[in-house]
Design an enzyme around this catalytic site. Sequence first.
Site, PDB file in Angstrom:
ATOM      1  N   TYR A  72      43.900  48.568  34.152  1.00 61.15           N
ATOM      2  CA  TYR A  72      42.601  47.896  34.239  1.00 61.15           C
ATOM      3  C   TYR A  72      41.722  48.499  35.343  1.00 61.15           C
ATOM      4  CZ  TYR A  72      44.267  44.469  30.817  1.00 61.15           C
ATOM      5  OH  TYR A  72      44.730  43.863  29.675  1.00 61.15           O
ATOM      6  N   SER A  73      41.381  47.750  36.379  1.00 59.52           N
ATOM      7  CA  SER A  73      40.380  48.227  37.343  1.00 59.52           C
ATOM      8  C   SER A  73      40.871  49.348  38.256  1.00 59.52           C
ATOM      9  CB  SER A  73      39.861  47.060  38.194  1.00 59.52           C
ATOM     10  OG  SER A  73      39.019  46.239  37.420  1.00 59.52           O
ATOM     11  N   MET A  74      42.141  49.698  38.201  1.00 65.84           N
ATOM     12  CA  MET A  74      42.584  50.905  38.898  1.00 65.84           C
ATOM     13  C   MET A  74      42.081  52.152  38.181  1.00 65.84           C
ATOM     14  SD  MET A  74      46.388  49.672  40.154  1.00 65.84           S
ATOM     15  CE  MET A  74      47.082  51.309  40.286  1.00 65.84           C
ATOM     16  N   TYR A 190      31.151  42.334  42.376  1.00 69.36           N
ATOM     17  CA  TYR A 190      32.004  43.067  41.443  1.00 69.36           C
ATOM     18  C   TYR A 190      31.375  43.037  40.058  1.00 69.36           C
ATOM     19  CZ  TYR A 190      36.599  44.905  40.067  1.00 69.36           C
ATOM     20  OH  TYR A 190      37.632  45.691  39.635  1.00 69.36           O
TER      21      TYR A 190
END
Length: 405
Positions: A72-74, A190
């Site tokens: 995901y956000s990595m 974010y």
Amino acid sequence: MQDHADAAASGFCPERLERIDGWMRRLVETGRLAGLSVTVARRGRTAFSRAHGLADLARAKPFTPETVTRIYSMTKPLTSVAVMQLYEEGRFQLDDPIARFLPDFAEMRVATGGNRAKIETEPARRAITWRDLLTHTAGLTYGFMEATLVDALYRLKGADYLRPDATLAEVTRTVASLPLLAQPGTAWNYSVATDVLGRLVEAVSGMDFADYLRERVIRPLGMVDTDFHVRPENLDRFAACYVYDAERRLKLYDDSAETAFARPPAIASGGGGLVSTARDYQRFCRFILNGGVLDGVRLLGRKTVALMLANHLRGDLAAMGTPRFAETSYDGIGFGLGFSVMLDPARAQIIGTPGEVAWGGLASTAFWIDPAEDLSVVLLTQLIPSSALPIRKELRVMTYAALVD
């Protein structure tokens, strides 16, 4: 034991580092996680690499360091590397308006109030820049926040759920048609900013974003299992993803075989679309620690990497308004060009080093890179949401407590 020797040679107390293994076992034995892996590397050497539990409870598939997971956000730091490669080529400056490449962002408006029937807005006082997107200060948001009228518009218009019937260009135009949550540069929020950056990579390079990331970042780094979908030969290594039910028991969220990740997506999300392994992501961490080079392949200059790891906010996240969500705490933590940046461990109330960078993903994955200690740590598991357990903080404490040199 060889791993104890590697730990000692890396400046760790092997017995203290071994506490991580017991912690991992307890997380699995108590049913809090189905499985997980932890990899700790220092000075170019793997000091600790273990996995416990199952990648798939129904199929009794072991979780290993080679398990493929949704990160995901990595994904965001890899997209940021792609952006900074184009920056190094002189294609844009960080303070350039993105409307130079995406004209739909030329006349943005900012929400000031109103209601669901009519949102009141005012003109943006300045243009959104590349740095605004890289630092999440552009005024964009995510619909899943469910906290503001603008969030609701994102959900209504499909601005942050990358629709199977749309292109990245179409979704980006939708984002540009909606009001901003705050004036550009004034607040940290974010957002879908990194997905917009993916579209900018396309506009600047002339390449499909997924192709660019594969050809210019993923493959040169030797990240052989990292992609926007799980290749057929890797499906047997793909983990299932879980949530907690009302009794906090693990419940299947996404199957490891019957999953959308088994097929290439219609839209490659630069903000959260990749799958990867512990081995692959540690290679990315080593690339950052090395100042932009890995195994003789240089993708970024060392001064560019230093700029990415610097704090670009006026203080910490807490000083930039009131963040509603982040994969990190707010006090004592700043933000660079794609990473959170530790500013003050005392204010952050967690052991660490000023200058370390980090981020996490929706399914409780996390990494951090500590240049001062030449240290990187990758935690992979598959539990949504990432706020369900404090495992990131617990792992951080045990890792730093094991350093002895």
